[in-house]
Structure formats: structure tokens, C-alpha cells
Scaffold this motif. Structure first.
Motif, short mmCIF file in Angstrom:
data_model
loop_
_atom_site.label_atom_id
_atom_site.label_comp_id
_atom_site.label_asym_id
_atom_site.label_seq_id
_atom_site.Cartn_x
_atom_site.Cartn_y
_atom_site.Cartn_z
N UNK A 12 78.87 44.34 -19.06
CA UNK A 12 78.23 43.59 -17.97
C UNK A 12 78.55 44.22 -16.62
N UNK A 13 79.80 44.64 -16.41
CA UNK A 13 80.17 45.33 -15.17
C UNK A 13 79.36 46.62 -15.01
N UNK A 14 79.24 47.39 -16.09
CA UNK A 14 78.54 48.68 -16.01
C UNK A 14 77.07 48.47 -15.69
N UNK A 15 76.40 47.65 -16.46
CA UNK A 15 74.95 47.48 -16.25
C UNK A 15 74.66 46.77 -14.93
N UNK A 16 75.60 45.94 -14.48
CA UNK A 16 75.41 45.29 -13.19
C UNK A 16 75.47 46.25 -12.02
N UNK A 17 76.06 47.42 -12.22
CA UNK A 17 76.17 48.41 -11.15
C UNK A 17 75.01 49.40 -11.13
N UNK A 18 74.09 49.28 -12.10
CA UNK A 18 73.00 50.25 -12.23
C UNK A 18 71.84 49.88 -11.33
N UNK A 19 71.38 50.83 -10.54
CA UNK A 19 70.13 50.70 -9.80
C UNK A 19 69.17 51.74 -10.37
N UNK A 20 68.04 51.31 -10.95
CA UNK A 20 67.13 52.27 -11.59
C UNK A 20 66.72 53.39 -10.64
N UNK A 21 66.61 54.57 -11.20
CA UNK A 21 66.25 55.76 -10.42
C UNK A 21 64.77 55.74 -10.05
N UNK A 22 64.36 56.55 -9.06
CA UNK A 22 62.95 56.59 -8.67
C UNK A 22 62.04 57.00 -9.83
N UNK A 23 60.77 56.64 -9.68
CA UNK A 23 59.75 56.89 -10.70
C UNK A 23 59.02 58.19 -10.39
N UNK A 24 58.61 58.90 -11.44
CA UNK A 24 57.86 60.13 -11.26
C UNK A 24 56.78 60.24 -12.34
N UNK A 25 55.66 60.94 -12.02
CA UNK A 25 54.63 61.14 -13.05
C UNK A 25 55.08 62.21 -14.04
N UNK A 26 54.77 62.00 -15.31
CA UNK A 26 55.19 62.93 -16.36
C UNK A 26 54.00 63.19 -17.29
N UNK A 27 53.63 64.46 -17.52
CA UNK A 27 52.58 64.74 -18.51
C UNK A 27 53.01 64.24 -19.88
N UNK A 28 52.06 63.76 -20.65
CA UNK A 28 52.41 63.19 -21.95
C UNK A 28 53.13 64.19 -22.84
N UNK A 29 52.75 65.46 -22.76
CA UNK A 29 53.39 66.49 -23.58
C UNK A 29 54.88 66.65 -23.27
N UNK A 30 55.31 66.20 -22.09
CA UNK A 30 56.71 66.35 -21.69
C UNK A 30 57.43 65.01 -21.66
N UNK A 31 56.85 63.97 -22.23
CA UNK A 31 57.37 62.62 -22.06
C UNK A 31 58.23 62.13 -23.22
N UNK A 32 58.46 62.94 -24.24
CA UNK A 32 59.27 62.49 -25.38
C UNK A 32 60.66 62.07 -24.92
N UNK A 33 61.08 60.88 -25.32
CA UNK A 33 62.39 60.38 -24.97
C UNK A 33 62.50 59.78 -23.59
N UNK A 34 61.44 59.88 -22.78
CA UNK A 34 61.49 59.30 -21.44
C UNK A 34 61.26 57.79 -21.50
N UNK A 35 61.57 57.11 -20.40
CA UNK A 35 61.42 55.66 -20.33
C UNK A 35 60.24 55.32 -19.43
#
Length: 397
Positions: A12-35
Motif C-alpha cells: 500500500x505504501x509503494x503503490x500510494x507513492x506512484x504517479x503514472x508516467x506521461x502517455x505516448x503514442x505507440x505503433x501496434x507493432x511495438x506495443x507488446x507488453x505495454x500498458x
């Protein structure tokens, strides 16, 4: 001394400290494993047209049974080009576009194909063996939700729905630093008291599998100046993961040096075995994990806390850990004050997944741990957890 946190409290401490990183466009061919950062919506109906689910003959259901002249052939990617008139049939391949006028397909193995005509011996229901337009998804509908990790099946779904580019959370930059005068790189000649450094390659692989861009810093000896220089460089990353030097001995320099560098320690100590002397802190937006030096302790801490943090930084809706349910294959003695994570081999038995604890559970036994494919969580308590006891477990990649 404050009591060590439970695993759940520390997470809970760890996830409470997380601020999601900025968003970027990703081609589908390079998107494996991305969120995925935003819902991906279909650009077309899928299928885009009514199509055949079988190799066979397209016809009007009202014309069966009977003998029908074959007036054309439809292959995938080449539509019939003309409507099907009553009392007629067209040969059609799997995936072929159903001709206008047809409302059913009879599989080839259920007819007598005479070339110019086809004998259909049984009645046929309207819609039989037909994939309706939009039966999988309609244009504009959600294909994959925000926060999903793009595994192969999801990539296929996005491609089929006409999506060529997706919005994803930026991959976190992670620095890995191992500490200890005794460490030497694999392949070097060992001197007295020296051991091969194994945590760096393990942690780098684990972090990369969680989507991080990993920078392995050179190992440092137990020297204050060397620690300060390496840790300062590591703090430029989104996540700094250290191994060793987080206990209370005279050569455990990591925590004190991090404090001097402005890291706010959020906790030290988790009531688990192995891996109790684990620290977590922040400096600005940088997350800092101090993992123990024993290899299995380092592995457990990374699986429980670092991997979820990396996924949360990328915007994962369910960053984990992803516990599954199984049963113990053998009895084990419970630890009265700490939850134990046992390296185990999993097999599927009559009662589901059975977890057999590996021989050699000491935290330095990384070679023994390599034979395991799971971490079985045996919660603290008195006495024994008998064979057949339900437990949660983590699958080791």
C-alpha cells in the motif's frame, strides 16, 4: 523499534507513492507488453460483412432440402459480385463474404457436390454457419480497456479492429545497483572471501520483463564515497533498485547515503521471510527500493513490490502481485511472526495446483531457487500448515 509492516501494508505504501508516467503514442507493432492508457475502440465492424464460418455452399434456408444449381464460387477476399437468386447456391470458402440473398451455409461434408449442382439432403436453419456483421465487435465499441497490459491476444484484437496505434504509459527508466566489496563479475577469478555477483542480472531481467528500460550501474564496494556517487547517478531514473547494504551492519551504507541524498524513507522492514530488511523511499518522483543482498531475498522483494510499482507507473489497472490459489503438497512449519514465501514446484493434481516446497529454503540458495516455478505464501502462525492447506502463490516467470 517499530514493528515491520505486513506485505499488504508495505505494498500500500509503494503503490500510494506512484504517479503514472506521461502517455505516448505507440505503433501496434511495438506495443507488446505495454500498458494501454486509454480505451482502444474498433475502427470497423468485425467481421465487416456477413461471412461464412465453413467451407461449403451459401443458399437460402427456404430452398433446403433439395438439389440446387451452383451459380458461382466465393473465396475469401473476393466477394460474389452478384446476389444469390432463389433456388440457387454458391460454393463459399471459410471467411468468404456471404452473397446478398443468402442466409445460411451448409458445410461441404453434409452435401453431395456434383460440380454444376449440389444435393442438400436436410433442412437448414436461417443463419446456420454464418458469422454476422459486427458479431465480434461493432465500430466504436471498446476492444481493450485502459490499464490493460497488451499481451499477444489483445494485440491481435486491436489489429483485427483496424487499430494501428495506441496510447500507452511511458516505459519507466530503472537503474539497478548492486553493492558489496565481495562481489566479482561472473567469469572472473575469485579471490579469498569473494563471490560472483548474481543479483544485477536477475533484477535487470525482472525489471525489463515488467516494461522498464534498465540501466545496470557498476557494482560498488563498501565505500561511502563510491556509494554516494553511484546512488546519485541512479536517482536520475524513475526507479532506483539497490541490492545489499540495507541492514544494520557497519558496512550497510545504502540507507544512510540515500538519506544524505534527500531520499525520504517510507518504511524499512517487512514481516516476511525471506526479505525482511527491505526499504522503500522517494525523492521527488523517483521511487527507491533497497533490497537485501541475499539473492532469494532480492528476488522476493522485487516480485512483491518492484514489479507492481513498475506496472503502476505505466498505468496498469491491476499491477499485482497476481496471486493465484493452490494447495501445499507437503506439510511445513509456520513462522510465528513472519509470512513465509517458499520456493516451490507446481503441478496440477486432483484438487488443483499443488505446490511442493523446494529443498533448501535459505535466502542465499539461488541455485536451489532456480528449480522452483512459484512462490507459495504460508501465512504466519503456530504449528504446521498441513499438506492440502490452501495457500496463495505467485507464478515465477
Amino acid at each position: 523499534m517499530e514493528r515491520p509492516l505486513t506485505i499488504a501494508e508495505a505494498l500500500e505504501h509503494v503503490l500510494g507513492a506512484v504517479a503514472p508516467l506521461p502517455v505516448e503514442p505507440v505503433p501496434l507493432d511495438a506495443a507488446a507488453g505495454r500498458v494501454l492508457a486509454a480505451p482502444a475502440r474498433a475502427r470497423t465492424d468485425l467481421p465487416p460483412f456477413p461471412s461464412s464460418a465453413m467451407d461449403g455452399f451459401a443458399l437460402r434456408a427456404a430452398d433446403a432440402p433439395g438439389t440446387l444449381p451452383v451459380v458461382g464460387r466465393v473465396t475469401a477476399g473476393r466477394p460474389a459480385g452478384r446476389p444469390l437468386e432463389p433456388g440457387r447456391a454458391m460454393a463459399i470458402a471459410t471467411g468468404g463474404a456471404l452473397p446478398d440473398g443468402a442466409d445460411a451455409v451448409v458445410p461441404i461434408e453434409r452435401v453431395d457436390d456434383r460440380g454444376a449442382a449440389v444435393d442438400v439432403p436436410e433442412a437448414v436453419e436461417a443463419g446456420a454457419n454464418v458469422r454476422p456483421r459486427g458479431g465480434d465487435v461493432r465500430s466504436g465499441e471498446e476492444v481493450v480497456p485502459a490499464g490493460a497490459v497488451l499481451a499477444p491476444a489483445r494485440l491481435a484484437a486491436l489489429a483485427a479492429a483496424g487499430i494501428a496505434e495506441v496510447s500507452c504509459g511511458r516505459r519507466p527508466r530503472a537503474a539497478v545497483l548492486t553493492t558489496g566489496t565481495e562481489l566479482r563479475p561472473p567469469g572472473a577469478v575469485l579471490g579469498p572471501g569473494q563471490i560472483y555477483e548474481s543479483n544485477g542480472v536477475m533484477l535487470a531481467a525482472l525489471l525489463a520483463a515488467a516494461g522498464a528500460l534498465v540501466d545496470r550501474l557498476d557494482s560498488v564496494e563498501d565505500d561511502a564515497a563510491a556509494h554516494r556517487d553511484a546512488l546519485e547517478r541512479g536517482l536520475a531514473a524513475d526507479v532506483l533498485v539497490t541490492s545489499g547494504g540495507v541492514s544494520v551492519g557497519p558496512h550497510d551504507l545504502v540507507r544512510a547515503t540515500l538519506r544524505e541524498l534527500g531520499v525520504e524513507e517510507r518504511f524499512w522492514g517487512v514481516a516476511m521471510r525471506p526479505g525482511k530488511p527491505l526499504s522503500f523511499g522517494v525523492r521527488g518522483a523517483t521511487l527507491v527500493f533497497g533490497l537485501p543482498g541475499n539473492p532469494v531475498s532480492s528476488l522476493v522483494g522485487a516480485e512483491l513490490f518492484v514489479r507492481p510499482a513498475l506496472l503502476a507507473l505505466q498505468g496498469a489497472a491491476e499491477p499485482g502481485p497476481r496471486w493465484q490459489l493452490g494447495v501445499l503438497a507437503a506439510s511445513v512449519r509456520r513462522n510465528p511472526v513472519r509470512d513465509e514465501l517458499l520456493r516451490a514446484r507446481s503441478t496440477v493434481g486432483p484438487d488443483g495446483v499443488e505446490l511442493a516446497p523446494a529443498t533448501g529454503q535459505e535466502s542465499h540458495m539461488i541455485v536451489r531457487a532456480a528449480a522452483a516455478d512459484a512462490l507459495a505464501l504460508v501465512e504466519r502462525g503456530e504449528g504446521e500448515a498441513a499438506a492440502g492447506t490452501p495457500v496463495r502463490y505467485l507464478r515465477l516467470a
